[in-house]
Write a protein that holds these residues in place. Structure first.
Motif, PDB file in Angstrom:
ATOM      1  N   ILE A 268      16.525 -21.024  -1.025  1.00  0.00           N
ATOM      2  CA  ILE A 268      16.090 -19.880  -0.734  1.00  0.00           C
ATOM      3  C   ILE A 268      16.939 -18.816  -0.531  1.00  0.00           C
ATOM      4  CG2 ILE A 268      15.189 -19.539   2.009  1.00  0.00           C
ATOM      5  CD1 ILE A 268      13.937 -22.648   1.453  1.00  0.00           C
ATOM      6  N   LEU A 269      18.109 -19.588  -0.173  1.00  0.00           N
ATOM      7  CA  LEU A 269      19.090 -19.381   0.404  1.00  0.00           C
ATOM      8  C   LEU A 269      19.956 -18.038  -1.202  1.00  0.00           C
ATOM      9  CD1 LEU A 269      22.231 -20.926   2.368  1.00  0.00           C
ATOM     10  CD2 LEU A 269      19.891 -19.935   3.020  1.00  0.00           C
ATOM     11  N   VAL A 278      10.772 -15.162   0.885  1.00  0.00           N
ATOM     12  CA  VAL A 278      10.408 -16.646   0.312  1.00  0.00           C
ATOM     13  C   VAL A 278       9.085 -17.210   0.871  1.00  0.00           C
ATOM     14  CG1 VAL A 278      11.121 -18.999   0.257  1.00  0.00           C
ATOM     15  CG2 VAL A 278      12.794 -17.271  -0.062  1.00  0.00           C
ATOM     16  N   ILE A 279       7.790 -17.342   0.282  1.00  0.00           N
ATOM     17  CA  ILE A 279       6.247 -18.149   0.885  1.00  0.00           C
ATOM     18  C   ILE A 279       7.486 -19.534   0.969  1.00  0.00           C
ATOM     19  CG2 ILE A 279       4.385 -19.028   0.734  1.00  0.00           C
ATOM     20  CD1 ILE A 279       3.401 -15.923  -0.762  1.00  0.00           C
ATOM     21  N   SER A 280       6.572 -20.155   2.021  1.00  0.00           N
ATOM     22  CA  SER A 280       7.286 -21.747   1.860  1.00  0.00           C
ATOM     23  C   SER A 280       6.242 -22.232   3.032  1.00  0.00           C
ATOM     24  CB  SER A 280       9.089 -22.152   2.301  1.00  0.00           C
ATOM     25  OG  SER A 280       9.362 -23.092   2.607  1.00  0.00           O
ATOM     26  N   THR A 281       6.237 -23.901   2.789  1.00  0.00           N
ATOM     27  CA  THR A 281       5.596 -24.462   4.009  1.00  0.00           C
ATOM     28  C   THR A 281       7.093 -24.745   5.170  1.00  0.00           C
ATOM     29  OG1 THR A 281       6.516 -26.469   2.281  1.00  0.00           O
ATOM     30  CG2 THR A 281       4.300 -25.678   2.202  1.00  0.00           C
ATOM     31  N   ASP A 282       6.654 -25.253   6.638  1.00  0.00           N
ATOM     32  CA  ASP A 282       7.596 -25.172   7.632  1.00  0.00           C
ATOM     33  C   ASP A 282       8.003 -26.343   7.287  1.00  0.00           C
ATOM     34  OD1 ASP A 282       8.938 -24.785   9.695  1.00  0.00           O
ATOM     35  OD2 ASP A 282       7.340 -24.696  10.665  1.00  0.00           O
ATOM     36  N   CYS A 283       8.512 -27.440   6.335  1.00  0.00           N
ATOM     37  CA  CYS A 283       8.897 -28.409   5.672  1.00  0.00           C
ATOM     38  C   CYS A 283      10.248 -28.863   6.900  1.00  0.00           C
ATOM     39  CB  CYS A 283       8.912 -29.442   4.606  1.00  0.00           C
ATOM     40  SG  CYS A 283      10.107 -28.327   4.257  1.00  0.00           S
ATOM     41  N   PRO A 284       9.836 -30.394   7.526  1.00  0.00           N
ATOM     42  CA  PRO A 284      11.456 -30.636   8.397  1.00  0.00           C
ATOM     43  C   PRO A 284      12.066 -31.223   7.235  1.00  0.00           C
ATOM     44  CG  PRO A 284       9.890 -32.139   8.050  1.00  0.00           C
ATOM     45  CD  PRO A 284       8.764 -31.351   7.702  1.00  0.00           C
ATOM     46  N   PRO A 287      13.444 -24.529   5.662  1.00  0.00           N
ATOM     47  CA  PRO A 287      12.717 -23.652   5.838  1.00  0.00           C
ATOM     48  C   PRO A 287      12.938 -22.673   7.582  1.00  0.00           C
ATOM     49  CG  PRO A 287      11.580 -25.178   3.902  1.00  0.00           C
ATOM     50  CD  PRO A 287      12.677 -26.359   5.067  1.00  0.00           C
ATOM     51  N   ALA A 288      12.014 -23.263   8.390  1.00  0.00           N
ATOM     52  CA  ALA A 288      12.871 -22.060  10.187  1.00  0.00           C
ATOM     53  C   ALA A 288      14.125 -22.264   9.744  1.00  0.00           C
ATOM     54  CB  ALA A 288      11.784 -23.466  10.332  1.00  0.00           C
ATOM     55  N   ASP A 289      14.852 -22.770   9.507  1.00  0.00           N
ATOM     56  CA  ASP A 289      16.280 -22.057  10.024  1.00  0.00           C
ATOM     57  C   ASP A 289      17.238 -21.090   8.772  1.00  0.00           C
ATOM     58  OD1 ASP A 289      17.657 -24.550  11.445  1.00  0.00           O
ATOM     59  OD2 ASP A 289      16.076 -25.425  10.238  1.00  0.00           O
ATOM     60  N   SER A 290      16.253 -20.651   7.850  1.00  0.00           N
ATOM     61  CA  SER A 290      16.041 -19.491   6.710  1.00  0.00           C
ATOM     62  C   SER A 290      15.433 -18.382   7.003  1.00  0.00           C
ATOM     63  CB  SER A 290      17.367 -19.743   5.943  1.00  0.00           C
ATOM     64  OG  SER A 290      16.157 -20.471   5.013  1.00  0.00           O
ATOM     65  N   ILE A 291      14.261 -18.795   7.173  1.00  0.00           N
ATOM     66  CA  ILE A 291      12.906 -18.146   7.190  1.00  0.00           C
ATOM     67  C   ILE A 291      12.421 -17.641   7.677  1.00  0.00           C
ATOM     68  CG2 ILE A 291      10.951 -17.601   6.539  1.00  0.00           C
ATOM     69  CD1 ILE A 291      11.451 -19.827   4.374  1.00  0.00           C
ATOM     70  N   VAL A 292      12.523 -16.342   8.420  1.00  0.00           N
ATOM     71  CA  VAL A 292      11.691 -15.563   9.898  1.00  0.00           C
ATOM     72  C   VAL A 292      10.745 -15.034   9.503  1.00  0.00           C
ATOM     73  CG1 VAL A 292      12.560 -14.241  11.380  1.00  0.00           C
ATOM     74  CG2 VAL A 292      14.366 -14.956  10.948  1.00  0.00           C
ATOM     75  N   ASP A 330      20.344  -8.853   3.970  1.00  0.00           N
ATOM     76  CA  ASP A 330      20.978  -9.202   5.227  1.00  0.00           C
ATOM     77  C   ASP A 330      20.503 -10.232   5.643  1.00  0.00           C
ATOM     78  OD1 ASP A 330      21.855  -6.870   4.640  1.00  0.00           O
ATOM     79  OD2 ASP A 330      20.233  -5.779   5.761  1.00  0.00           O
ATOM     80  N   SER A 331      19.755 -11.126   5.873  1.00  0.00           N
ATOM     81  CA  SER A 331      19.549 -11.904   6.610  1.00  0.00           C
ATOM     82  C   SER A 331      20.524 -13.246   6.030  1.00  0.00           C
ATOM     83  CB  SER A 331      17.868 -12.922   6.585  1.00  0.00           C
ATOM     84  OG  SER A 331      17.275 -12.838   5.020  1.00  0.00           O
ATOM     85  N   VAL A 332      21.022 -13.171   4.956  1.00  0.00           N
ATOM     86  CA  VAL A 332      21.555 -14.713   4.582  1.00  0.00           C
ATOM     87  C   VAL A 332      23.177 -14.079   5.064  1.00  0.00           C
ATOM     88  CG1 VAL A 332      19.829 -16.096   2.920  1.00  0.00           C
ATOM     89  CG2 VAL A 332      21.525 -13.967   2.335  1.00  0.00           C
TER      90      VAL A 332
END
Length: 359
Positions: A268-269, A278-284, A287-292, A330-332
């Motif tokens: 992802i990074l 990135v299109i991702s499942t919000d899995c544990p 992903p939610a820590d890097s994708i807004v 910029d997000s990373v």
């Protein structure tokens, strides 16, 4: 200062190898003495040439039945303790493999800082009472989700979110001018749920698209067969594992990730650093820590296959605007290797100060 990075046997081609190389390089650049301690030589041992000082706890494991994992794990820990009893003491040890904290503590005693630094979702392999971390002085979390897990399992252990180091000085990847192009990069295993991607594109067979899958794994033949059954095998560009996978990506609309679970996926990074949303499942977890959502990519529910398909479809049709290349990059920036190393050193120094106060 002397810092050890400790791990079990590495493949030599994964995300953790990239992390170790970046940390090793940045720490040495700052004049810190670094040793990378591996339980055994890597499968693709040429990777180790990217490191400085590398040590193998066990040089020959041909006599061990690695399928008997319980016995194999015990042997690893015994050998790790013996190894450290004959080594100069470092100031801090970063333990990337669960369970090695115990033999290292036994060998080095109480005056060396030991950090648990697992590269996994703690709910998968760590006991509920946090017993795995009781020999550690601190916990280094790859993302906030893992830090919260560590606190629930062992609230007394100081936990620091450091992120995963990233080389952000890479060229951006262009967006396709005509056919929407999607990338999957990684292992083809149960965890990654690549069949979701195949089924999604089968539903979108009437649209114009290009899908590139880079990787391999134990479900590779099953995924091939699924794509053939659904009539889209020939429309997919299949590439095996590559030494330089991103060198195979000339243009992309989005990276796809459909995992059941993650730790903190480097792909992802790496994708965002190249300006690819990135299109991702919000899995544990991860992903939610890097994708807004909407800013550098899109998150869909873990079991919401219809939303996964709809998101890809809307990107294809231009209904869902893609975040800009600059917004993704910029997000990373917060994961630049120099920033992550600074967080690690802050964690080490903060616990050193606590120890000094205790004395």
């Amino acid at each position: 200062m002397k810092i050890d990075i400790v791990s079990d046997r590495r493949d030599g081609k994964g995300g953790m190898e990239t992390v170790f190389t970046l940390l090793d390089t940045e720490l040495r650049r700052r004049g810190i003495s670094v040793r990378v301690i591996l339980s055994e030589p890597s499968i693709h041992v040429e990777w180790e040439s990217t490191l400085g000082d590398v040590y193998h706890v066990m040089k020959d494991t041909s006599w061990i039945d690695t399928k008997d994992y319980e016995r194999y794990e015990k042997i690893q820990r015994i050998e790790m303790e013996l190894f450290y009893k004959n080594m100069d003491k470092p100031d801090a040890v970063l333990v990337a493999t669960k369970g090695f904290e115990v033999p290292i503590r036994s060998a080095l005693g109480p005056d060396v800082l030991i950090f648990s630094w697992p590269h996994l979702n703690l709910n998968l392999r760590v006991t509920d009472d946090g017993a795995d971390f009781k020999s550690a002085d601190g916990f280094l979390a790859l993302c906030e989700g893992i830090r919260k897990q560590s606190i629930r399992k062992n609230p007394m252990l100081p936990a620091f979110t450091i992120g995963n180091p990233l080389d952000i000085d890479v060229a951006s990847v262009s967006r396709p001018k005509t056919t929407p192009t999607f990338i999957y990069m990684g292992r083809i295993t149960e965890q990654k749920r690549v069949d979701w991607i195949i089924k999604a594109f089968a539903k979108l067979r009437k649209k114009a698209w290009h899908l590139k899958i880079i990787g391999g794994g134990n479900l590779e033949s099953q995924v091939f067969q699924l794509a053939k059954q659904l009539g889209i095998y020939s429309r997919i560009e299949w590439l095996p594992f590559q030494e330089d996978p991103w060198g195979q990506v000339q243009e992309a609309s989005a990276l796809l990730l459909s995992s059941w679970f993650e730790g903190f996926p480097m792909v992802i990074l790496e994708s965002l650093a190249r300006g690819i949303p990135v299109i991702s499942t919000d899995c544990p977890v991860g992903p939610a820590d890097s994708i807004v959502h909407g800013q550098n990519g899109f998150l869909v529910g873990l079991e919401d296959f219809d939303s996964f398909v709809e998101t890809i479809s809307d990107v294809m049709d231009g209904i869902l605007p893609l975040p800009s290349i600059d917004a993704c990059r910029d997000s990373v920036r917060k994961y630049d290797a120099s920033v992550v190393v600074e967080r690690i050193l802050e964690a080490v120094n903060s616990l050193k100060k606590v120890e000094s106060v205790g004395l």
